[in-house]
Write a protein that holds these residues in place. Structure first.
Motif, short mmCIF file in Angstrom:
data_model
loop_
_atom_site.label_atom_id
_atom_site.label_comp_id
_atom_site.label_asym_id
_atom_site.label_seq_id
_atom_site.Cartn_x
_atom_site.Cartn_y
_atom_site.Cartn_z
N SER A 1 -22.57 -34.86 28.32
CA SER A 1 -21.92 -34.10 27.25
C SER A 1 -20.42 -34.11 27.47
O SER A 1 -19.94 -33.88 28.58
N GLU B 1 -19.11 -29.11 23.93
CA GLU B 1 -20.25 -28.29 23.51
C GLU B 1 -19.83 -27.33 22.40
O GLU B 1 -18.67 -26.96 22.29
N MET C 1 -24.93 -26.03 23.35
CA MET C 1 -25.59 -27.34 23.17
C MET C 1 -24.50 -28.42 23.03
O MET C 1 -23.41 -28.15 22.53
N PRO C 2 -24.81 -29.66 23.44
CA PRO C 2 -23.79 -30.71 23.35
C PRO C 2 -23.45 -31.05 21.90
O PRO C 2 -24.32 -31.07 21.03
N THR D 1 -21.20 -36.73 22.88
CA THR D 1 -21.79 -37.27 24.11
C THR D 1 -21.34 -38.70 24.37
O THR D 1 -20.82 -39.38 23.47
#
Ligand SMILES: [Zn+2]
Length: 675
Positions: free
Chosen positions: A553, A556, A565-566, A569
């Motif tokens: 990641s 976020e 959560m990412p 990426t």
């Protein structure tokens, strides 16, 4: 069969649409006198003359066109000869009402406007082909005709019964069986299953269409767009082949319109000898967008192109037709050349006296003489271009490819959900803009392009992944390439059915992420992304909720239930890497990601110094030709890299006190052995 080599241009074509047929004979001589003062050397003629050269079904009348061709040949013009088939003559519609189009709302059109011929009308085809053939027979041997211009700005759609029948034939060829078609369009949904080819109707407002940009079944609507594009392409090929019979070696084109949605230009370009296009930015179109359109037109064949039309001063059909400011037309022209054009042509050479384009700018204004600001600027440019034949045929090398794909354009904009504001060209431009401002050259490439030529391939919103595309991208990355893709990618196949098993479908393993859900944010909402270094930026519109499956990641989300959560990426894959951008980032955040991407992909700007100037170069066997243009309001210093060189346009030596005002242009040549 051995193909004869096509004749190349021997100079930069400078001129444009010329309609002496609209004027009395004595005006023509005056035109010639005035054009000479502007070094105009080319004229596109016979564009809307069908009714003149074929006054009835039985008669052709070429006396006037003969006279025009003779006059231009005597003056050694490069003549761009159009086939005149883009607007129907009244007699044809009266005698054969079937030649006109039926629109999206099912309204059968009468005589009027242009873009009014049904591409599948056999009567239209017969007459268009015959006319193209007559013209080629008559003028094909004239060495001053250096280009054929088929029709004009193909576009629009037809939903008539003829087209409906032709659509069924097209579908039979594509799907072979109704089972395959029912499955491809997912017609079990709402029980729209068809049991006979005759049950298929065109997807307009009376069928599956739900407003011009929406549809109940994207499968049929996308296929209709492919079919409509193919139908018009068949019209083009028919006229092209008719001309070719009598003229084996003159270039044949038709003028395209940048990111025009209706036609799959990558498919079209394969049938054209040279791409040409009409460049009409709005008063507020970013210069990065016009640059992108030029790069797209060059990308269609990977070759230099023609600028068939631009206005010397103003348009008439936009909501606000501002004048091009002093120097702006010149700067825009050099931008076009810098990105790959070998011609500069205007619409129109003399401003028409009436009808809807009387306010459209021209080289000769309604006043009728050459003592105008616009003419002086046209003449200055003409004088400069006369000295620049060295650019003809030279290339625009680039290490970055951005995928542009009409199937994706259509499919993405037909989707019902998740967000109505998601538009294709805007998303592609969001990425292109970064490279433009960094002066990193870009090629616009198709989904079946040669990815291996590039250090970096950008595939934003690659919503539709057609057969073979994921495999080609995987090979590219495994062999060391860098790929960037984004939210709304890998979702559907070429029929708009979802690649099951988790988003982004066939891109999932190389991206190393699984997108579980997609949140849509209303215009007044946003989320925030936080990068590893703590920097924070906003994101809008769409947010992928994803899980890492091998990727790392880079940033976020920091709010809402998916905080942590990412959002962005990076995945090492084979010898290369895939970046996945899961949300619509604000500009600065996208810049930050792409800074990392370009550093890792080892992609660099044209010069090292940072500058607000647009700097592009074209390359021949012996030299690199740099075009340095200021499109921003403030005066900008000339980068040190160019100090001590000579400006090919002014002839002046450039010292380190040199600055460029808005719309100033400098052109520099550096021999290749020095690089
Ligand atoms: Zn039709």
């Amino acid at each position: 069969m051995e193909k004869k080599m096509k004749r190349k241009f021997t100079r930069i074509l400078y001129g444009g649409d010329y309609n002496p047929n609209q004027w009395p004979r004595e005006i023509w001589d005056e035109d010639m006198r005035i054009f000479k003062k502007a070094r105009i050397n080319s004229a596109s003629i016979n564009i809307f003359s069908w009714a003149k050269i074929q006054p009835s079904e039985e008669t052709y009348y070429f006396d006037e066109l003969d006279e025009i061709v003779e006059m231009l040949s005597k003056e050694k013009y490069d003549i761009v000869m159009a086939t005149s088939t883009a607007a129907l003559p009244a007699w044809m519609v009266k005698r054969y009402p079937e030649v006109t189009r039926t629109d999206y709302y099912g309204r059968k059109h009468k005589f009027g406007k242009r873009h009014n011929a049904c591409p599948n009308s056999l009567v239209y085809q017969k007459h268009a082909k015959a006319l193209a053939e007559e013209l080629a027979k008559r003028y094909g041997g004239n060495k001053y005709i250096t280009c054929w211009h088929i029709n004009n700005e193909y576009g629009g759609e037809c939903y008539c019964e003829n087209c409906e029948k032709a659509f069924r034939v097209w579908l039979r060829k594509k799907y072979k069986t109704l089972e395959a078609l029912n499955k491809a369009w997912n017609l079990e949904f709402w029980g729209h299953t068809v049991y006979d080819w005759d049950e298929i109707v065109l997807p307009n407002a009376l069928g599956e269409g739900m407003g011009e940009n929406n549809t109940a079944f994207a499968g049929i609507s996308i296929d209709y767009r492919r079919f409509n594009s193919d139908s018009m392409l068949e019209n083009f090929k028919m006229e092209r082949d008719a001309v070719r019979k009598y003229d084996p070696d003159t270039l044949i084109t038709n003028n395209l319109m940048g990111t025009y949605k209706g036609l799959d230009y990558f498919k079209w370009a394969k049938e054209m000898d040279i791409v040409s296009w009409d460049n009409y930015p709005y008063y507020n179109t970013p210069w990065s967008m016009t640059a992108m359109c030029n790069d797209l037109m060059r990308g269609l064949k990977g070759q230099p192109f023609m600028l068939m039309e631009q206005t010397p001063s103003q348009q008439n059909w936009q909501p606000y037709n501002s004048l091009k400011r002093p120097g702006q037309m010149r700067a825009q022209s050099y931008q076009t050349i810098a990105h790959g054009s070998d011609t500069i042509q205007f619409f129109q050479l003399r401003r028409t006296v009436g009808a809807c384009e009387k306010f459209h700018g021209a080289v000769i204004a309604h006043v009728g003489h050459e003592n105008t600001r616009v003419f002086r600027e046209v003449a200055q440019l003409g004088k400069e271009l006369e000295q620049l034949d060295r650019i003809l045929g030279s290339n625009n090398p680039s290490k970055v490819g951005i995928i542009f794909d009409w199937d994706n354009y259509w499919a993405l904009e037909y989707t019902s959900g998740p967000h109505k504001d998601l538009t294709y060209v805007e998303q592609i431009h969001n990425c292109y803009r970064y490279f433009y401002h960094k002066n990193i050259p870009v090629d616009m490439i198709p989904t079946d392009g040669d990815f291996g030529k590039y250090d970096l391939v950008m595939a934003p919103v690659l919503y539709m992944v057609k057969e073979g595309v994921a495999e080609a991208l995987e090979d590219y990355v495994k062999n060391g390439g860098t790929l960037v893709t984004s939210f709304m990618s890998g979702i559907v196949d070429e029929s708009d059915n979802v690649h099951l098993g988790g988003y982004p479908g066939p891109l999932r393993s190389m991206a190393g992420v699984w997108v579980e859900e997609i949140d849509a944010l209303a215009p007044e909402q946003h989320n925030t992304v936080v990068f590893d270094d703590g920097s924070e930026y906003t994101c809008h519109m769409l947010c992928d909720l994803m899980h890492l499956e091998g990727a790392e990641s880079l940033a976020e989300y920091s709010s809402d239930f998916y905080a942590g959560m990412p959002a962005i990426t990076r995945n090492q894959y084979g010898r290369g890497r895939v970046f996945y951008i899961g949300t619509n980032l604000e500009e600065k955040a996208l810049d930050k990601v792409l800074d990392q991407v370009t550093a890792e992909a080892n992609v660099s700007p044209v010069i090292d110094e940072s500058t607000k100037l647009e700097i592009t170069y074209r390359e021949s066997d012996t030299e690199k030709m740099y075009f340095i243009i200021n499109f921003v309001e403030d005066e900008q210093p000339l980068p040190k890299f160019f100090v001590g060189r000579k400006d090919l346009l002014s002839g002046k030596e450039l010292d380190d006190s040199m600055t460029l005002k808005q719309y100033d242009v400098v052109m520099i040549s550096i021999p290749k052995q020095e690089n």
